[in-house]
Design a protein around this motif. Structure first.
Motif, PDB file in Angstrom:
ATOM      1  N   LEU A 262       0.829  -1.205   0.000  1.00 43.74           N
ATOM      2  CA  LEU A 262       0.000   0.000   0.000  1.00 43.74           C
ATOM      3  C   LEU A 262       0.862   1.253   0.000  1.00 43.74           C
ATOM      4  O   LEU A 262       1.866   1.321   0.708  1.00 43.74           O
ATOM      5  CB  LEU A 262      -0.891  -0.017   1.242  1.00 43.74           C
ATOM      6  N   PHE A 263       0.452   2.233  -0.798  1.00 41.84           N
ATOM      7  CA  PHE A 263       1.044   3.574  -0.751  1.00 41.84           C
ATOM      8  C   PHE A 263       0.089   4.417   0.090  1.00 41.84           C
ATOM      9  O   PHE A 263      -0.876   4.972  -0.417  1.00 41.84           O
ATOM     10  CB  PHE A 263       1.196   4.122  -2.162  1.00 41.84           C
ATOM     11  N   PRO A 264       0.314   4.516   1.407  1.00 46.50           N
ATOM     12  CA  PRO A 264      -0.664   5.160   2.298  1.00 46.50           C
ATOM     13  C   PRO A 264      -0.931   6.627   1.980  1.00 46.50           C
ATOM     14  O   PRO A 264      -2.065   7.090   2.090  1.00 46.50           O
ATOM     15  CB  PRO A 264      -0.040   5.006   3.689  1.00 46.50           C
ATOM     16  N   GLY A 265       0.110   7.379   1.613  1.00 42.86           N
ATOM     17  CA  GLY A 265      -0.094   8.791   1.310  1.00 42.86           C
ATOM     18  C   GLY A 265      -0.949   9.011   0.091  1.00 42.86           C
ATOM     19  O   GLY A 265      -1.685   9.996  -0.015  1.00 42.86           O
ATOM     20  N   SER A 266      -0.838   8.080  -0.854  1.00 39.65           N
ATOM     21  CA  SER A 266      -1.643   8.069  -2.077  1.00 39.65           C
ATOM     22  C   SER A 266      -1.626   9.414  -2.802  1.00 39.65           C
ATOM     23  O   SER A 266      -0.676  10.191  -2.682  1.00 39.65           O
ATOM     24  CB  SER A 266      -3.066   7.611  -1.756  1.00 39.65           C
ATOM     25  N   TRP A 267      -2.685   9.673  -3.580  1.00 41.17           N
ATOM     26  CA  TRP A 267      -2.692  10.879  -4.412  1.00 41.17           C
ATOM     27  C   TRP A 267      -2.692  12.154  -3.584  1.00 41.17           C
ATOM     28  O   TRP A 267      -2.149  13.179  -3.994  1.00 41.17           O
ATOM     29  CB  TRP A 267      -3.872  10.861  -5.368  1.00 41.17           C
ATOM     30  N   SER A 268      -3.261  12.119  -2.385  1.00 38.99           N
ATOM     31  CA  SER A 268      -3.306  13.331  -1.560  1.00 38.99           C
ATOM     32  C   SER A 268      -1.900  13.789  -1.188  1.00 38.99           C
ATOM     33  O   SER A 268      -1.629  14.993  -1.147  1.00 38.99           O
ATOM     34  CB  SER A 268      -4.152  13.102  -0.305  1.00 38.99           C
ATOM     35  N   ALA A 269      -1.007  12.854  -0.923  1.00 35.43           N
ATOM     36  CA  ALA A 269       0.381  13.225  -0.615  1.00 35.43           C
ATOM     37  C   ALA A 269       1.132  13.607  -1.887  1.00 35.43           C
ATOM     38  O   ALA A 269       1.819  14.633  -1.936  1.00 35.43           O
ATOM     39  CB  ALA A 269       1.089  12.077   0.088  1.00 35.43           C
ATOM     40  N   TRP A 270       0.980  12.787  -2.928  1.00 33.56           N
ATOM     41  CA  TRP A 270       1.706  13.041  -4.177  1.00 33.56           C
ATOM     42  C   TRP A 270       1.350  14.407  -4.758  1.00 33.56           C
ATOM     43  O   TRP A 270       2.225  15.187  -5.123  1.00 33.56           O
ATOM     44  CB  TRP A 270       1.381  11.939  -5.176  1.00 33.56           C
ATOM     45  N   SER A 271       0.064  14.707  -4.832  1.00 33.55           N
ATOM     46  CA  SER A 271      -0.377  15.952  -5.474  1.00 33.55           C
ATOM     47  C   SER A 271      -0.092  17.188  -4.622  1.00 33.55           C
ATOM     48  O   SER A 271      -0.123  18.311  -5.128  1.00 33.55           O
ATOM     49  CB  SER A 271      -1.874  15.889  -5.790  1.00 33.55           C
ATOM     50  N   SER A 272       0.196  16.987  -3.331  1.00 34.10           N
ATOM     51  CA  SER A 272       0.519  18.120  -2.458  1.00 34.10           C
ATOM     52  C   SER A 272       1.978  18.538  -2.555  1.00 34.10           C
ATOM     53  O   SER A 272       2.359  19.598  -2.043  1.00 34.10           O
ATOM     54  CB  SER A 272       0.202  17.765  -0.993  1.00 34.10           C
ATOM     55  N   ASP A 273       2.789  17.721  -3.205  1.00 30.56           N
ATOM     56  CA  ASP A 273       4.214  18.013  -3.362  1.00 30.56           C
ATOM     57  C   ASP A 273       4.436  18.598  -4.761  1.00 30.56           C
ATOM     58  O   ASP A 273       4.367  17.869  -5.753  1.00 30.56           O
ATOM     59  CB  ASP A 273       5.027  16.735  -3.176  1.00 30.56           C
ATOM     60  N   PRO A 274       4.726  19.894  -4.874  1.00 29.15           N
ATOM     61  CA  PRO A 274       4.849  20.520  -6.197  1.00 29.15           C
ATOM     62  C   PRO A 274       6.007  19.974  -7.021  1.00 29.15           C
ATOM     63  O   PRO A 274       6.042  20.173  -8.244  1.00 29.15           O
ATOM     64  CB  PRO A 274       5.044  22.007  -5.875  1.00 29.15           C
ATOM     65  N   ASP A 275       6.938  19.278  -6.379  1.00 23.51           N
ATOM     66  CA  ASP A 275       8.073  18.717  -7.109  1.00 23.51           C
ATOM     67  C   ASP A 275       7.760  17.372  -7.754  1.00 23.51           C
ATOM     68  O   ASP A 275       8.569  16.858  -8.527  1.00 23.51           O
ATOM     69  CB  ASP A 275       9.268  18.553  -6.176  1.00 23.51           C
ATOM     70  N   ARG A 276       6.593  16.809  -7.437  1.00 26.32           N
ATOM     71  CA  ARG A 276       6.234  15.520  -8.016  1.00 26.32           C
ATOM     72  C   ARG A 276       5.539  15.733  -9.378  1.00 26.32           C
ATOM     73  O   ARG A 276       4.606  16.520  -9.487  1.00 26.32           O
ATOM     74  CB  ARG A 276       5.265  14.767  -7.096  1.00 26.32           C
TER      75      ARG A 276
END
Length: 285
Positions: A262-276
């Motif tokens: 599981l990727f617990p942070g999921s899209w909410s974590a990924w999309s909150s990081d402007p470098d991703r």
């Protein structure tokens, strides 16, 4: 593919029999949804006999930075064990979790408890609706069990972080379990940016259930994920918006015989990081 994986689901008929047996399971009512996060009023109106209410937001999630941990971080191990004991969980006792959302919220409890070392945790297939459709009784009010003594071990949770998610498509299959429109970047009702993790494939959780709200059988689920590129013996990871419904995909993959992470942070974590970077459209990108 691990064909010896423990059962993830229990049918209403199986549960009803086990509740009348010598070793009845502890029942956990995990009703929660984005538009109605507090399921306690519904629990008080009617729940499976003896079921203890579990607060997903307060007990199945922690509090962290959105850019690194997402909207529903995993709870701290000590906090989860404290909550589990407050639900009355005892060593060696079987557990059944359910909701009224096709298993999408109860799967979070299933995954956390399984990942913390409890061997006999199952999700009620069809949830509350299947129970009442079978003409089985509900009870009202609060359930306050005696504290349990369960010991959880969260030292080796099968998870990946954002860096590992970025690299995952080069070694296995990263599954985005959100609705297709969110994957393609056409809409984004909650998170900062629209789209998906580059390289991820789209397999919405809604397709894991049949018309009656029950999970598809193992062969049908296996075919569904194989169509997206999942292969026996190869790594597979799942994510969603905030790590809640990704657990539902983990149930489906487990039923199909795989061992997902599981990727617990999921899209909410990924999309909150402007470098991703963000990919859009129907292809993995």
């Amino acid at each position: 593919m691990d064909t010896a994986a423990p059962h993830a689901l229990v049918s209403v008929a199986e549960l009803e029999r086990s509740l009348r047996g010598d070793r009845p399971p502890r029942l956990l009512d995990v009703r929660w949804r984005l538009d109605r996060p507090d399921g306690r009023p519904a629990h008080r109106e009617g729940h499976l006999p003896g079921a203890v209410y579990v607060d997903l937001g307060a007990e199945l999630a922690g509090h962290g930075l959105a850019a690194t941990e997402g909207r529903h971080p995993l709870p701290a191990p000590d906090d989860l064990q404290r909550s589990a004991r407050s639900w009355g969980l005892r060593e060696g006792e079987p557990v059944v979790v359910y909701d009224d959302l096709g298993g999408q919220s109860a799967a979070r409890a299933w995954w956390l408890l399984r990942a913390s070392g409890l061997a006999d945790v199952r999700l009620l297939d069809g949830g509350l609706g299947a129970w009442t459709a079978a003409g089985l009784p509900l009870e009202a009010g609060d359930v306050r069990p005696e504290p349990g003594d369960v010991v959880l071990d969260s030292a080796q949770l099968p998870t990946i972080d954002a860096d590992e998610a970025a690299a995952f498509p080069s070694q296995g299959v990263l599954v985005d379990s959100r609705a297709g429109a969110r994957y393609r970047g056409e809409v984004e009702p909650v998170d900062p940016r629209a789209g998906h993790v580059p390289g991820a494939v789209s397999v919405p959780t809604s397709g894991n259930l049949g018309a009656a709200g029950l999970f598809l059988g193992p062969e049908a689920l296996r075919a569904r994920y194989e169509e997206a590129g999942v292969r026996p013996g190869e790594p597979v990871a799942v994510y969603c918006g905030s790590g809640v419904t990704a657990a539902h995909a983990a149930v489906a993959l487990t039923v199909a015989g795989y061992a997902p992470v599981l990727f617990p942070g999921s899209w909410s974590a990924w999309s909150s990081d402007p470098d991703r970077p963000v990919a859009t459209g129907a292809e993995p990108g």
